[in-house]
Design a protein around this motif. Structure first.
Motif, PDB file in Angstrom:
ATOM      1  N   PHE A  61     -37.215  61.928 -82.209  1.00 51.13           N
ATOM      2  CA  PHE A  61     -36.702  62.460 -80.949  1.00 51.13           C
ATOM      3  C   PHE A  61     -35.981  63.771 -81.227  1.00 51.13           C
ATOM      4  N   ILE A  62     -35.683  64.503 -80.156  1.00 56.07           N
ATOM      5  CA  ILE A  62     -34.912  65.749 -80.232  1.00 56.07           C
ATOM      6  C   ILE A  62     -33.840  65.707 -79.159  1.00 56.07           C
ATOM      7  N   TRP A  63     -32.595  65.918 -79.543  1.00 53.39           N
ATOM      8  CA  TRP A  63     -31.542  66.054 -78.546  1.00 53.39           C
ATOM      9  C   TRP A  63     -31.661  67.428 -77.878  1.00 53.39           C
ATOM     10  N   ILE A  64     -31.567  67.450 -76.556  1.00 54.06           N
ATOM     11  CA  ILE A  64     -31.711  68.690 -75.783  1.00 54.06           C
ATOM     12  C   ILE A  64     -30.433  68.932 -74.979  1.00 54.06           C
ATOM     13  N   ALA A 113     -43.900  63.448 -72.166  1.00 58.00           N
ATOM     14  CA  ALA A 113     -42.863  62.787 -72.965  1.00 58.00           C
ATOM     15  C   ALA A 113     -41.773  62.250 -72.052  1.00 58.00           C
ATOM     16  N   THR A 114     -41.111  61.217 -72.510  1.00 52.93           N
ATOM     17  CA  THR A 114     -40.010  60.632 -71.740  1.00 52.93           C
ATOM     18  C   THR A 114     -38.682  61.151 -72.271  1.00 52.93           C
ATOM     19  N   THR A 115     -37.670  61.030 -71.420  1.00 50.87           N
ATOM     20  CA  THR A 115     -36.320  61.420 -71.817  1.00 50.87           C
ATOM     21  C   THR A 115     -35.358  60.278 -71.552  1.00 50.87           C
ATOM     22  N   GLU A 116     -34.257  60.291 -72.278  1.00 46.56           N
ATOM     23  CA  GLU A 116     -33.202  59.301 -72.093  1.00 46.56           C
ATOM     24  C   GLU A 116     -31.871  60.026 -71.936  1.00 46.56           C
ATOM     25  N   HIS A 121     -22.533  62.114 -72.152  1.00 40.89           N
ATOM     26  CA  HIS A 121     -22.506  63.454 -71.576  1.00 40.89           C
ATOM     27  C   HIS A 121     -23.756  63.726 -70.739  1.00 40.89           C
ATOM     28  N   GLN A 122     -23.574  64.140 -69.485  1.00 40.37           N
ATOM     29  CA  GLN A 122     -24.707  64.369 -68.598  1.00 40.37           C
ATOM     30  C   GLN A 122     -25.389  65.713 -68.851  1.00 40.37           C
ATOM     31  N   ASP A 123     -24.820  66.541 -69.728  1.00 43.49           N
ATOM     32  CA  ASP A 123     -25.465  67.809 -70.055  1.00 43.49           C
ATOM     33  C   ASP A 123     -26.245  67.725 -71.373  1.00 43.49           C
ATOM     34  N   ILE A 124     -26.541  66.495 -71.824  1.00 43.17           N
ATOM     35  CA  ILE A 124     -27.356  66.275 -73.025  1.00 43.17           C
ATOM     36  C   ILE A 124     -28.357  65.168 -72.728  1.00 43.17           C
ATOM     37  N   ILE A 125     -29.617  65.366 -73.109  1.00 42.67           N
ATOM     38  CA  ILE A 125     -30.625  64.313 -72.985  1.00 42.67           C
ATOM     39  C   ILE A 125     -31.367  64.161 -74.305  1.00 42.67           C
ATOM     40  N   LYS A 126     -31.997  63.026 -74.486  1.00 41.65           N
ATOM     41  CA  LYS A 126     -32.826  62.776 -75.672  1.00 41.65           C
ATOM     42  C   LYS A 126     -34.294  62.884 -75.260  1.00 41.65           C
ATOM     43  N   LEU A 127     -35.019  63.783 -75.896  1.00 42.23           N
ATOM     44  CA  LEU A 127     -36.457  63.919 -75.680  1.00 42.23           C
ATOM     45  C   LEU A 127     -37.165  63.048 -76.707  1.00 42.23           C
TER      46      LEU A 127
END
Length: 414
Positions: A61-64, A113-116, A121-127
């Motif tokens: 995964f990649i943190w975005i 791709a899905t995200t989580e 923190h709502q300004d970070i998602i996991k791709l």
């Protein structure tokens, strides 16, 4: 005891191997196309980035970072920090004044791709990657997205029809030998980002002047600057009904009507860790060139508002002095352009981005020189060095302030 001794040897050997591991860093190359809708202060964007994986570990995964989402509501680390520091303007702002990123639809090598959500923190998602990303490989990731720009509470957004596009696009967090660094946006506390190459196309009304990271690829910008200057100097603001209780508006508060024609500005810059752009229909522009000791010639540009034109008369001189002194002390400036732009940033002082820095309005010539010298100086610390400012602020502000003092001392003895 013997088993414990063996385990200790294995642990020490592993620790030594990690400590001796060759340095590596990821690279992220961006292609971005953005269109401004000034009537509702929104951006429609298509983003593509190539994620070049140089680490020896496989990624799942990649943190975005989606940093503009801190302006969505008051339940963020950013909002909490403002309250702790005694600022309530954002907390009591309404929905029209706030902003966000939405309409994301990530594809990884053309596979949806899905995200989580990040747990805090709502300004970070996991791709989540559709397939593991092996060492030494790369992947192409793209998504459209929509931005509602907030009022400029902190570094970016808009002030009327003037735009400050900073922290404005989905951006992978740094992954280094210490692991992932997903960090929330803060007003007090800056950034840590991967290096890469950028090609960014910005489409907006013809009579906007734009200042951005990197080098302009199409020369129409010069025409736009002339159009804006002519509009500002020859078309005064419409008269408004007098109100004895209201302060008289400054000249710079009047925006000329937006041209119905649109113009696309294309910028490129390699080997930087961020991209920012600023647009205003009222900008006046000064420009010049500077020959560095190596013989290389770079371009210098200052963008400022009409009400401050007297204070900004020596702005190019201040940029030259900063580039020459920092180049002598820290190594030659590596890029081909340096821009300084006057823009209200939500706080006093300024904010540095690669090859461009924004400066909140100042009231004296001395203040302008001080802020230009400090903010342009950040092109070395932390622009070229790109240390983790959130963990090691002294490597950014501390070292830069040391050279501020050296600059001041040199001027006094000059």
């Amino acid at each position: 005891m013997k088993r414990l001794f063996i385990l200790l040897i294995v642990f020490c050997s592993a620790s030594t191997a990690i400590g001796q591991q060759p340095y590596w860093q990821q690279q992220v190359n961006y292609t971005i196309a953005v269109t401004l809708n000034y009537s509702v202060n929104t951006l429609f964007v298509f983003l593509k980035f190539i994620y070049l994986k140089n680490s020896p570990y496989t990624l799942l995964f990649i943190w975005i970072h989606l940093w503009l989402n801190v302006f969505k509501n008051d339940r963020t680390a950013f909002s909490d920090q403002l309250l702790e520091n005694g600022r309530t303007d954002f907390y009591f702002s309404n929905s029209d004044q706030r902003g966000y990123i939405n309409q994301l639809d990530f594809k990884v090598d053309n596979i949806t791709a899905t995200t989580e959500d990040h747990p805090q923190h709502q300004d970070i998602i996991k791709l989540v990657l559709p397939k593991p990303l092996a060492p030494g490989s790369s992947t192409a990731i793209n998504t459209p997205f929509h931005v509602k720009l907030p009022n400029n509470f902190s570094r970016g957004g808009h002030v009327g029809q003037a735009y400050q596009a900073t922290q404005w696009y989905p951006k992978p967090a740094v992954y280094d030998r210490k692991g992932w660094h997903p960090i929330p946006y803060l007003d007090q506390g800056e950034f840590y980002s991967e290096f890469g190459n950028y090609e960014v196309s910005v489409t907006l009304p013809y009579n906007y002047t734009i200042a951005a990271t990197g080098v302009l690829q199409n020369p129409q910008e010069k025409l736009t600057s002339l159009v804006v200057k002519k509009v500002v100097e020859e078309k005064p603001a419409k008269k408004v009904q007098k109100n004895m209780l209201a302060p008289k508006p400054k000249k710079e508060e009047a925006f000329p009507p937006s041209d119905i024609r649109m113009l696309t500005h294309i910028y490129k810059q390699n080997n930087v860790h961020d991209f920012a752009w600023f647009a205003d229909k009222r900008f006046l522009v000064k420009s010049d060139t500077l020959q560095l000791p190596s013989g290389r010639v770079i371009n210098l540009v200052a963008y400022y508002l009409p009400s401050k034109k007297d204070i900004w008369q020596k702005s190019i001189l201040y940029i030259k002095k900063t580039i020459l002194t920092r180049s002598r002390w820290l190594g030659e400036y590596p890029y081909n352009t340096v821009s300084v732009v006057e823009a209200k940033m939500g706080f006093s002082g300024g904010m540095e981005y690669p090859t461009i820095t924004s400066i909140s309005p100042v009231s004296t010539d001395e203040d302008l020189e001080s802020v230009i010298e400090h903010e342009v100086g950040h092109n070395w610390n932390y622009g070229i060095l790109a240390s983790n400012e959130r963990k090691h602020a002294w490597m950014d502000e501390g070292i830069n302030t040391f050279y501020d003092n050296r600059y001041d001392a040199a001027n006094k003895t000059a």
